[in-house]
Design an enzyme around this catalytic site. Structure first.
Site, PDB file in Angstrom:
ATOM      1  N   ASN A 106       4.286  -2.605  42.971  1.00  0.00           N
ATOM      2  CA  ASN A 106       3.023  -2.616  43.707  1.00  0.00           C
ATOM      3  C   ASN A 106       2.199  -3.850  43.381  1.00  0.00           C
ATOM      4  O   ASN A 106       2.301  -4.415  42.289  1.00  0.00           O
ATOM      5  CB  ASN A 106       2.222  -1.348  43.404  1.00  0.00           C
ATOM      6  N   HIS A 123       6.245  -7.942  42.073  1.00  0.00           N
ATOM      7  CA  HIS A 123       5.980  -8.552  43.375  1.00  0.00           C
ATOM      8  C   HIS A 123       4.613  -9.236  43.457  1.00  0.00           C
ATOM      9  O   HIS A 123       4.110  -9.489  44.542  1.00  0.00           O
ATOM     10  CB  HIS A 123       6.113  -7.499  44.481  1.00  0.00           C
ATOM     11  N   CYS A 131      -2.744 -21.930  45.056  1.00  0.00           N
ATOM     12  CA  CYS A 131      -2.810 -23.146  45.868  1.00  0.00           C
ATOM     13  C   CYS A 131      -1.391 -23.542  46.285  1.00  0.00           C
ATOM     14  O   CYS A 131      -0.499 -23.615  45.435  1.00  0.00           O
ATOM     15  CB  CYS A 131      -3.477 -24.271  45.079  1.00  0.00           C
ATOM     16  N   CYS A 154      -9.013 -28.443  46.551  1.00  0.00           N
ATOM     17  CA  CYS A 154      -8.296 -29.690  46.897  1.00  0.00           C
ATOM     18  C   CYS A 154      -8.078 -29.815  48.409  1.00  0.00           C
ATOM     19  O   CYS A 154      -7.575 -30.818  48.883  1.00  0.00           O
ATOM     20  CB  CYS A 154      -6.952 -29.761  46.156  1.00  0.00           C
ATOM     21  N   GLU A 219      11.015  13.054  48.032  1.00  0.00           N
ATOM     22  CA  GLU A 219      12.393  13.420  48.391  1.00  0.00           C
ATOM     23  C   GLU A 219      13.339  12.571  47.540  1.00  0.00           C
ATOM     24  O   GLU A 219      12.954  11.487  47.094  1.00  0.00           O
ATOM     25  CB  GLU A 219      12.648  13.145  49.871  1.00  0.00           C
TER      26      GLU A 219
END
Ligand code: NAD
Length: 251
Positions: A106, A123, A131, A154, A219
């Site tokens: 997450n 992740h 940047c 920048c 499940e």
């Protein structure tokens, strides 16, 4: 609580020993009860958005505003949602069983918001921006973002510091996750469909190292045959009960 689930929790408790190395792998399902949509399934994020349009490096290059509109909407959702009882139960577990590492897919920061300290983010993190020229990254929790796409001082466009589709995971984080999985004695796999690789390899690595694998999901996932126990139900209902029983066992 169904008697069956109660019995399952009791048998799962039996696997834990004082000092056991515990790895907790979490996915979008653990944050579903907070109100953050999962990827797949009903009301899933990709029911609404096409990932190719809003979650790839190419999309960022060609349509940065679209990518940021989706990401800004996700940040607003995350901002309006609180950690749920499953996040808090895991944070509590870390206080009385010390050898715990959370590996999460997450990007919502909810484990840390709940008080967990040992978190590997496979992740990335939705609050971090990066940047695209200088590669430096920092936390920016502004919601909504004032001008899209946001820019670095920048002048270059910023990107969300999350892993887009088709991109490699951060090597250091992934190596650490593999190491932790291989050292785990118990792995809890919570709210993940276990179909996104390389995260889905982690339970396999743990199993190869003889860890006990316990799944908590609505499940059974496609790799359910790997698990020693599958607790079916909402993580926000099961985790507090599991942690309460562990506290009774170890305190
Ligand atoms: P997924 O959407 O593929 O699967 C979610 C799983 O959670 C399903 O197996 C579902 O049955 C289960 N689930 C749903 N509600 C649950 C609940 N209340 N309790 C227990 N289980 C529940 O999610 P995934 O496997 O994590 O897929 C990976 C991708 O999703 C990752 O790349 C991750 O970055 C991304 N993602 C993250 C967030 C977030 O940060 N909260 C949100 C959406 C997507």
């Amino acid at each position: 609580m169904a008697i069956h689930l109660e019995k399952q929790i009791e048998s799962v408790i039996g696997h834990f020993k004082r000092g056991s190395r515990i790895v907790i792998l979490t996915g979008a399902g653990i944050s579903a009860e907070s109100g953050i949509p999962t990827f797949r399934g009903k009301d899933g994020l990709w029911e609404k958005y096409d990932p190719n349009e809003v979650a790839t490096a190419e999309a960022l290059r060609l349509r940065p505003k679209n990518v940021w509109e989706m990401h800004d909407a996700l940040r607003q959702t995350i901002n309006s949602c609180e950690p749920n009882p499953a996040h808090f139960a895991i944070a509590e577990l870390e206080k009385f069983l010390k050898n715990i590492v959370i590996i999460t897919q997450n990007v919502d920061n909810k484990h840390q918001d709940a008080g967990s300290t040992s978190v590997l983010e496979l992740h990335g993190n939705a609050w971090r921006v990066k940047c695209t020229v200088e590669n430096k990254s920092w936390i920016d929790r502004t919601v909504p973002i004032k001008e899209l796409p946001p820019r670095c001082s920048c002048g270059a466009i910023l990107r969300p510091d999350v892993v887009f589709f088709g991109e490699q995971l951060d090597k250091d984080v992934l190596d650490e996750a593999y190491t932790e999985a291989a050292r785990a004695e118990i792995m809890l796999v919570i709210g993940t469909s276990c179909v996104v690789t390389p995260a889905a390899y982690l339970p396999i690595i743990a199993k190869q190292s003889d860890a006990i694998l316990i799944e908590i999901n609505l499940e059974p996932s496609p790799i359910y045959s790997l698990f020693d126990a599958s607790l079916c139900g909402k993580a926000g209902m099961i985790m507090p009960k599991l942690v309460k029983r562990l506290r009774e066992k170890f305190e």
